[in-house]
Structure formats: C-alpha cells, structure tokens
Design a protein around this motif. Structure first.
Motif, PDB file in Angstrom:
ATOM      1  N   GLN A  77     -11.491 -30.481   0.850  1.00 46.27           N
ATOM      2  CA  GLN A  77     -12.656 -30.334   1.343  1.00 46.27           C
ATOM      3  C   GLN A  77     -12.731 -28.931   0.885  1.00 46.27           C
ATOM      4  O   GLN A  77     -13.893 -28.596   0.316  1.00 46.27           O
ATOM      5  N   HIS A  78     -12.180 -27.994   0.895  1.00 46.52           N
ATOM      6  CA  HIS A  78     -12.161 -26.788   0.280  1.00 46.52           C
ATOM      7  C   HIS A  78     -12.094 -26.545  -1.339  1.00 46.52           C
ATOM      8  O   HIS A  78     -13.138 -25.912  -1.638  1.00 46.52           O
ATOM      9  N   LEU A  79     -11.492 -27.177  -1.936  1.00 51.07           N
ATOM     10  CA  LEU A  79     -11.447 -27.165  -3.313  1.00 51.07           C
ATOM     11  C   LEU A  79     -12.626 -27.973  -4.035  1.00 51.07           C
ATOM     12  O   LEU A  79     -13.138 -27.786  -5.160  1.00 51.07           O
ATOM     13  N   ALA A  80     -13.245 -28.919  -3.227  1.00 56.32           N
ATOM     14  CA  ALA A  80     -14.212 -29.903  -3.625  1.00 56.32           C
ATOM     15  C   ALA A  80     -15.739 -28.994  -3.817  1.00 56.32           C
ATOM     16  O   ALA A  80     -16.510 -29.320  -4.588  1.00 56.32           O
ATOM     17  N   ARG A  81     -15.631 -27.914  -3.318  1.00 56.97           N
ATOM     18  CA  ARG A  81     -16.785 -26.840  -3.345  1.00 56.97           C
ATOM     19  C   ARG A  81     -16.637 -26.079  -4.563  1.00 56.97           C
ATOM     20  O   ARG A  81     -17.552 -24.926  -4.700  1.00 56.97           O
ATOM     21  N   MET A  82     -15.446 -26.226  -5.357  1.00 54.32           N
ATOM     22  CA  MET A  82     -15.358 -25.043  -6.582  1.00 54.32           C
ATOM     23  C   MET A  82     -15.666 -25.655  -7.880  1.00 54.32           C
ATOM     24  O   MET A  82     -15.068 -25.335  -8.721  1.00 54.32           O
ATOM     25  N   GLY A  83     -16.916 -26.466  -7.912  1.00 53.54           N
ATOM     26  CA  GLY A  83     -17.313 -26.576  -9.365  1.00 53.54           C
ATOM     27  C   GLY A  83     -16.539 -27.461 -10.019  1.00 53.54           C
ATOM     28  O   GLY A  83     -15.857 -28.530  -9.873  1.00 53.54           O
ATOM     29  N   ASP A  84     -16.041 -26.858 -11.268  1.00 59.34           N
ATOM     30  CA  ASP A  84     -15.579 -27.516 -12.427  1.00 59.34           C
ATOM     31  C   ASP A  84     -14.098 -27.423 -12.429  1.00 59.34           C
ATOM     32  O   ASP A  84     -13.255 -27.686 -13.234  1.00 59.34           O
ATOM     33  N   LEU A  85     -13.479 -26.855 -11.313  1.00 58.96           N
ATOM     34  CA  LEU A  85     -11.985 -26.315 -11.224  1.00 58.96           C
ATOM     35  C   LEU A  85     -11.047 -27.990 -11.198  1.00 58.96           C
ATOM     36  O   LEU A  85     -11.554 -28.932 -10.710  1.00 58.96           O
ATOM     37  N   ARG A  86     -10.146 -27.781 -12.189  1.00 55.88           N
ATOM     38  CA  ARG A  86      -9.336 -29.090 -12.273  1.00 55.88           C
ATOM     39  C   ARG A  86      -8.202 -28.849 -11.256  1.00 55.88           C
ATOM     40  O   ARG A  86      -7.420 -28.029 -11.289  1.00 55.88           O
ATOM     41  N   TRP A  87      -7.929 -29.773 -10.358  1.00 61.04           N
ATOM     42  CA  TRP A  87      -7.168 -29.532  -9.362  1.00 61.04           C
ATOM     43  C   TRP A  87      -6.674 -30.903  -8.967  1.00 61.04           C
ATOM     44  O   TRP A  87      -7.368 -32.118  -9.005  1.00 61.04           O
ATOM     45  N   SER A  88      -5.534 -30.961  -8.221  1.00 63.57           N
ATOM     46  CA  SER A  88      -4.920 -32.184  -7.629  1.00 63.57           C
ATOM     47  C   SER A  88      -4.153 -31.568  -6.141  1.00 63.57           C
ATOM     48  O   SER A  88      -3.618 -30.446  -6.131  1.00 63.57           O
ATOM     49  N   SER A  89      -4.087 -32.437  -5.278  1.00 64.85           N
ATOM     50  CA  SER A  89      -3.462 -31.962  -3.742  1.00 64.85           C
ATOM     51  C   SER A  89      -2.625 -32.986  -3.373  1.00 64.85           C
ATOM     52  O   SER A  89      -3.045 -34.068  -3.462  1.00 64.85           O
ATOM     53  N   GLU A  90      -1.549 -32.834  -2.855  1.00 62.94           N
ATOM     54  CA  GLU A  90      -0.817 -33.815  -2.209  1.00 62.94           C
ATOM     55  C   GLU A  90      -0.014 -33.433  -1.146  1.00 62.94           C
ATOM     56  O   GLU A  90       0.354 -31.860  -0.945  1.00 62.94           O
ATOM     57  N   ALA A  91       0.351 -34.055  -0.025  1.00 61.97           N
ATOM     58  CA  ALA A  91       0.999 -33.924   1.019  1.00 61.97           C
ATOM     59  C   ALA A  91       2.544 -34.454   0.950  1.00 61.97           C
ATOM     60  O   ALA A  91       2.727 -35.491   0.627  1.00 61.97           O
ATOM     61  N   ALA A  92       3.404 -33.605   1.497  1.00 56.02           N
ATOM     62  CA  ALA A  92       4.879 -34.104   1.472  1.00 56.02           C
ATOM     63  C   ALA A  92       5.643 -33.408   2.777  1.00 56.02           C
ATOM     64  O   ALA A  92       4.955 -32.368   3.366  1.00 56.02           O
ATOM     65  N   VAL A  93       6.586 -34.084   3.167  1.00 58.51           N
ATOM     66  CA  VAL A  93       7.517 -33.495   4.246  1.00 58.51           C
ATOM     67  C   VAL A  93       8.866 -33.110   3.603  1.00 58.51           C
ATOM     68  O   VAL A  93       9.414 -33.974   2.711  1.00 58.51           O
ATOM     69  N   ALA A  94       9.418 -32.208   4.185  1.00 56.58           N
ATOM     70  CA  ALA A  94      10.928 -31.760   3.912  1.00 56.58           C
ATOM     71  C   ALA A  94      11.416 -31.185   5.158  1.00 56.58           C
ATOM     72  O   ALA A  94      10.783 -30.405   6.063  1.00 56.58           O
ATOM     73  N   GLN A  95      12.750 -31.568   5.317  1.00 57.91           N
ATOM     74  CA  GLN A  95      13.539 -30.696   6.195  1.00 57.91           C
ATOM     75  C   GLN A  95      13.484 -29.198   5.679  1.00 57.91           C
ATOM     76  O   GLN A  95      13.516 -29.047   4.649  1.00 57.91           O
ATOM     77  N   ILE A  96      14.055 -28.375   6.731  1.00 59.09           N
ATOM     78  CA  ILE A  96      14.296 -26.782   6.261  1.00 59.09           C
ATOM     79  C   ILE A  96      15.178 -26.771   5.189  1.00 59.09           C
ATOM     80  O   ILE A  96      15.047 -26.285   4.125  1.00 59.09           O
ATOM     81  N   GLY A  97      16.378 -27.794   5.258  1.00 57.63           N
ATOM     82  CA  GLY A  97      17.349 -27.459   4.215  1.00 57.63           C
ATOM     83  C   GLY A  97      16.976 -28.060   2.879  1.00 57.63           C
ATOM     84  O   GLY A  97      17.686 -28.081   1.812  1.00 57.63           O
ATOM     85  N   GLY A  98      15.794 -28.866   2.972  1.00 56.21           N
ATOM     86  CA  GLY A  98      15.432 -29.623   1.740  1.00 56.21           C
ATOM     87  C   GLY A  98      14.386 -29.092   1.101  1.00 56.21           C
ATOM     88  O   GLY A  98      13.592 -29.685   0.026  1.00 56.21           O
ATOM     89  N   ILE A  99      13.739 -27.883   1.436  1.00 56.12           N
ATOM     90  CA  ILE A  99      12.785 -27.300   0.762  1.00 56.12           C
ATOM     91  C   ILE A  99      13.320 -27.076  -0.562  1.00 56.12           C
ATOM     92  O   ILE A  99      12.127 -27.057  -1.595  1.00 56.12           O
ATOM     93  N   GLY A 100      14.301 -26.543  -1.007  1.00 54.51           N
ATOM     94  CA  GLY A 100      14.730 -26.318  -2.381  1.00 54.51           C
ATOM     95  C   GLY A 100      14.509 -27.346  -3.267  1.00 54.51           C
ATOM     96  O   GLY A 100      13.692 -27.233  -4.334  1.00 54.51           O
TER      97      GLY A 100
END
Length: 278
Positions: A77-100
């Motif tokens: 919703q935030h980025l949809a207001r930014m005109g011609d900006l090319r962007w993508s967004s995704e959700a993902a889950v990691a355990q603390i030890g799997g962030i790397g």
C-alpha cells in the motif's frame, strides 16, 4: 555501472522510513526495489515437552507468517503511492538461526542493500543479523543510514577509510558509481603501515581512482585518541563528508560471520551514511 537491483529488508512497521529511503534511491538510480518482509520464528526446541515440538513449531511459523504478510500488505500500500517506481515485495519466514541463508540468498542477486543502522533503541532485535547476512552471506554491499536521509545526489564529499586491506579495496570497487559522481573523494589513512614497494600510502589507490575520473586527495593522519572508528567519525565531520566508504571486517564464530570491532563500532557511532562491502 549503477545500482539497478536494490534490496531492503523489513521486520517491523517502524522501519517504513528505511523503505522510503530505499525507494528514493531506487528512483534516483532508475532501478528496481526489492522488499523482503521478514517474519521471525523465535521457537526454542529445548523449551517444549517431548512430542510437543511439532505443534509449537507450526504455531510459531503461522504467527510469523501472519506478521510477515501483514507487513507485506502495508509495504504494498505504501509503495503503490510512489508513481513510476519499479518494485516488488514478498513475505517470508525464517528462524533466528536461518536469517543468514534467507537474507544471504536475496542479497546475493542484488547490487546494493539499504538498511538503517542496526543499533540503537529503535533498531529491531535482528537488524544486526540482517546486515551481517547481506554482507557476509550475500556478498552484497550495504548502505547503512544513521537516519532516513540518503547521501546527497551527487555526494559532494566522500571519505574512503583506507588501510590497504582487500576488504577496503572491495568496498572502493563496489562504491565506484558513487565515487565517480562525487565532487571530491578523500582517502583517509590513519597511522599507515609501510607499503611493500616503498610507495606513499594511498598513492596506488589514488592513481586507480584518478583514472576513473575521480577527483582524489590523500589525508595521512595520526591516531590521537580513542578507537579508529572515533577517528573516522571525527574526520568525516571535519570535512563535512556526505558518505563514508569502508571495508566490512568480520570474525568466524560457530561458522557465522559476526562484525568485527571497528566495523561494529563504526555502525554504532556513524553520523553520516556508511557504504560497506567486503
């Protein structure tokens, strides 16, 4: 050569100023902004009764996924207001030890990662691990912002923290688009070691940058007090630098890269944006 694939990683809605800064940089570079909305599973296996672990895992993963997806919706919703900006967004889950692994894989295929300073009262608890993962697991340069302000466009003055190391040289090479656009670049050297060929400290780097059209000066400075990061911050303030470029140094601990003393302290105390790579 520019930064056409720019990554930023969020785990909290309070990081929206970081998102705005990354979006502004992507627009400035005519690039693509990738946003990773990170949900964290804090499950500790040893804390559950025998047989209860699978249920605890699933519950924790579901909660983390809901948080990541909620943040992803806010980001979209935030980025949809930014005109011609090319962007993508995704959700993902990691355990603390799997962030790397997760962050490292995303950063590996990015030109630059933009993050807020991973220390301070407002920094998410995993921010340090995210910055480390981008640098060490992803091999991606990271632009660390002490606030939400980007370096000037183009930067008027850039300071390169130079100690003749491979890490510092890698940072300079990754920062070349910024250095070439800058009004001037100072190669700051504190208590230099003798070079193997007897040349002046920083001379070879200055020559390399000059061939790229970079207006370069060398400042050989005595370390007077405090840590090297204190000296770097002091010098950056003295010359009104818009950006500091430096190598990222780490140590191995249980097969994980952790930020070394000078790198960590610099990020804690930085008053201007810091471009780091290794």
């Amino acid at each position: 050569m520019g930064y056409k694939s720019i990554l930023t990683i969020l785990s909290d809605e309070r990081q929206l100023p970081q998102l705005d800064a990354a979006a502004a940089l992507a627009a400035r570079e005519d690039g693509h902004l990738s946003v990773l909305c990170l949900g964290l599973d804090h499950t500790q296996v040893g804390y559950y009764f025998p047989g209860g672990t699978p249920y605890a895992f699933q519950d924790a993963i579901d909660i983390a996924m809901e948080q990541a997806e909620s943040l992803d919706r806010i980001v979209q919703q935030h980025l949809a207001r930014m005109g011609d900006l090319r962007w993508s967004s995704e959700a993902a889950v990691a355990q603390i030890g799997g962030i790397g692994n997760l962050v490292g894989m995303r950063a590996r295929f990015s030109d630059l990662t933009v993050m807020m300073r991973p220390y301070g009262a407002d920094a998410p608890g995993e921010a340090e691990a995210v910055v480390e993962a981008a640098l060490f697991e992803g091999g991606c340069p990271v632009l660390v912002l002490p606030g939400s302000d980007l370096p000037a466009d183009p930067p008027g003055k850039v300071m390169v923290a130079w100690n003749q190391s491979l890490e510092a040289l890698a940072a300079v090479r990754r920062a070349l688009p910024l250095l070439k656009a800058a009004g001037s670049v100072e190669i700051a050297i504190f208590d230099p070691r003798r070079t193997a060929d007897g040349s002046e400290p920083g001379a070879a780097l200055a020559q390399m940058l000059t061939r790229h059209g970079v207006k370069t000066d060398i400042a050989v400075l005595a370390r007077t007090s405090g840590t090297i990061s204190d000296e770097l911050n002091r010098r950056a303030t003295e010359i009104a630098a818009d950006l500091v470029v430096m190598g990222a140094y780490g140590h191995s601990r249980f097969r994980e890269a952790i930020l070394g003393g000078a790198t960590r302290t610099m990020l804690e105390k930085a008053r201007v944006p810091v471009f780091m790579a290794r």
